[in-house]
Design a protein around this motif. Structure first.
Motif, PDB file in Angstrom:
ATOM      1  N   ILE B  59       0.703  -1.149   0.212  1.00  0.00           N
ATOM      2  CA  ILE B  59       0.330  -0.111  -0.055  1.00  0.00           C
ATOM      3  C   ILE B  59       1.006   1.295   0.099  1.00  0.00           C
ATOM      4  O   ILE B  59       2.002   1.353   0.552  1.00  0.00           O
ATOM      5  CB  ILE B  59      -0.658   0.034   1.444  1.00  0.00           C
ATOM      6  CG1 ILE B  59      -0.041   0.133   2.434  1.00  0.00           C
ATOM      7  CG2 ILE B  59      -1.969  -1.069   1.042  1.00  0.00           C
ATOM      8  CD1 ILE B  59      -1.145   0.264   3.679  1.00  0.00           C
ATOM      9  N   GLU B  94      -7.416  -2.206   4.496  1.00  0.00           N
ATOM     10  CA  GLU B  94      -6.357  -1.762   3.628  1.00  0.00           C
ATOM     11  C   GLU B  94      -6.329  -2.170   2.262  1.00  0.00           C
ATOM     12  O   GLU B  94      -5.567  -1.428   1.535  1.00  0.00           O
ATOM     13  CB  GLU B  94      -5.017  -1.714   4.416  1.00  0.00           C
ATOM     14  CG  GLU B  94      -5.178  -1.105   5.924  1.00  0.00           C
ATOM     15  CD  GLU B  94      -3.633  -0.810   6.536  1.00  0.00           C
ATOM     16  OE1 GLU B  94      -2.849  -1.496   6.115  1.00  0.00           O
ATOM     17  OE2 GLU B  94      -3.650  -0.055   7.387  1.00  0.00           O
ATOM     18  N   THR B  95      -6.775  -3.133   1.944  1.00  0.00           N
ATOM     19  CA  THR B  95      -6.662  -3.831   0.838  1.00  0.00           C
ATOM     20  C   THR B  95      -7.908  -4.516   0.066  1.00  0.00           C
ATOM     21  O   THR B  95      -7.885  -4.636  -1.033  1.00  0.00           O
ATOM     22  CB  THR B  95      -5.516  -4.974   0.635  1.00  0.00           C
ATOM     23  OG1 THR B  95      -6.100  -6.240   1.119  1.00  0.00           O
ATOM     24  CG2 THR B  95      -4.221  -4.597   1.136  1.00  0.00           C
ATOM     25  N   GLN B 135      -9.801   2.179   2.394  1.00  0.00           N
ATOM     26  CA  GLN B 135      -8.201   2.762   1.931  1.00  0.00           C
ATOM     27  C   GLN B 135      -8.398   4.448   2.216  1.00  0.00           C
ATOM     28  O   GLN B 135      -7.379   4.914   2.565  1.00  0.00           O
ATOM     29  CB  GLN B 135      -8.108   2.625   0.527  1.00  0.00           C
ATOM     30  CG  GLN B 135      -7.628   1.133   0.354  1.00  0.00           C
ATOM     31  CD  GLN B 135      -9.077   0.184  -0.040  1.00  0.00           C
ATOM     32  OE1 GLN B 135     -10.048   0.663   0.180  1.00  0.00           O
ATOM     33  NE2 GLN B 135      -8.829  -0.967  -0.399  1.00  0.00           N
ATOM     34  N   ILE B 140      -4.860   5.646   2.419  1.00  0.00           N
ATOM     35  CA  ILE B 140      -3.939   4.881   1.479  1.00  0.00           C
ATOM     36  C   ILE B 140      -4.378   5.202  -0.002  1.00  0.00           C
ATOM     37  O   ILE B 140      -5.789   5.464  -0.134  1.00  0.00           O
ATOM     38  CB  ILE B 140      -4.574   3.354   1.652  1.00  0.00           C
ATOM     39  CG1 ILE B 140      -3.839   2.736   3.033  1.00  0.00           C
ATOM     40  CG2 ILE B 140      -3.777   2.476   0.476  1.00  0.00           C
ATOM     41  CD1 ILE B 140      -4.511   1.538   3.403  1.00  0.00           C
ATOM     42  N   VAL B 143      -3.197   0.558  -3.840  1.00  0.00           N
ATOM     43  CA  VAL B 143      -2.799  -0.666  -3.458  1.00  0.00           C
ATOM     44  C   VAL B 143      -2.024  -1.159  -4.682  1.00  0.00           C
ATOM     45  O   VAL B 143      -2.474  -1.364  -5.837  1.00  0.00           O
ATOM     46  CB  VAL B 143      -4.109  -1.392  -3.139  1.00  0.00           C
ATOM     47  CG1 VAL B 143      -3.556  -3.090  -2.731  1.00  0.00           C
ATOM     48  CG2 VAL B 143      -4.929  -0.941  -1.939  1.00  0.00           C
TER      49      VAL B 143
END
Lengths: 180, 180
Positions: B59, B94-95, B135, B140, B143
């Protein structure tokens, strides 16, 4: 464009080695709050000393903040010196060695979610044991000379648990063609 | 026997994420002074997500304490959860991915000269893209799915400069037989 805004900053704590600042911030999502950042006063230097036979020199020392012994590559604060000057000094103090060949491997940042702690990483080769050093004063109980494959085994089993040491070993392995 | 003595301790600073304590100590050499320790409130979890093809998910996010973007493996605080539960949550947030197979790779300590910051490291395989995640809220911006050899190149060039990410990649490389 980071999306962060800093509205105010204050020193929340400081001593000779670290400063903790607290910023009032607006986050990228528009919310407001505080951000506490631990700043290491002087950039650190990390040294991976590697012998002609491909062995790595490691030191064993007690780490007060985590309350346990740690096996690590030599390292220390740069204390305002140029990183390479500090690296030569730390290698000598912590292992009694000098090195004929120095290679800058890169810069890494530790704990970057809560700290501003950068380290310059060096490979030291052409080692000579000059003796001396100040291992006792530095809290170092042992200097080990460990074959590369055994070093990797120590990372795998957790015998080496210092995150910076592991990342420095990765950088050294890449530079030496032992990784990748 | 560490040789250190702690005579008093106080909280010098705290917020929701960190506590800085200052101890009055006698060092192994008999000198007295203070030791400031930044404690991360909850152990961190780091996840190395690896695809069937051996690619690593990274990330990109802006790290406020160091004022720059960073390419990292997914990670976060455990927030009091069991490490594996926290790792599953962080990977999803996060992904957008879930993982069928989780392997605990070990525990590392960051910045152990001034901090008590431990992290549990996991390998996540058998990835499925469920979409979603948070994200944007996590800051973030991207990715990435990066072949293993390119990940090593990014470490070598400094494109990846997060020390914990580098150490987690070492642990994953050892476990996957790509290192050693």
């Amino acid at each position: 464009m980071s999306g962060w805004q800093t509205h105010a900053t204050r020193t929340a704590y400081e001593n000779a080695w670290i400063r903790v600042r607290e910023d009032e911030v607006t986050r990228p999502d528009g919310s407001t709050g505080v951000y506490g950042v631990t700043e290491v006063r002087h950039p650190a230097v990390f040294i991976v000393p590697v012998t002609e036979e491909g062995e790595v020199l490691l030191i064993r020392l007690f780490r007060y903040p985590i309350g346990r012994d740690s096996l690590e590559v030599p390292a220390g604060g740069s204390d305002g010196q140029e990183p390479l000057v500090a690296a030569r000094r730390e290698l000598r103090e912590e292992t009694g060695r000098t090195a004929a060949t120095w290679t800058h491997l890169g810069r890494v940042f530790s704990l970057n979610g809560v700290a501003d702690a950068r380290a310059e990483v060096f490979l030291a080769q052409g080692l000579a044991d000059e003796g001396g050093g100040s291992q006792a004063e530095e809290g170092i109980s042992e200097v080990l000379t460990v074959p590369w494959d055994d070093v990797l085994g120590m990372v795998r089993t957790g015998a080496i648990h210092d995150s910076e040491t592991v990342s420095c070993l990765m950088l050294a392995g890449l530079a030496l063609g032992r990784i990748g």
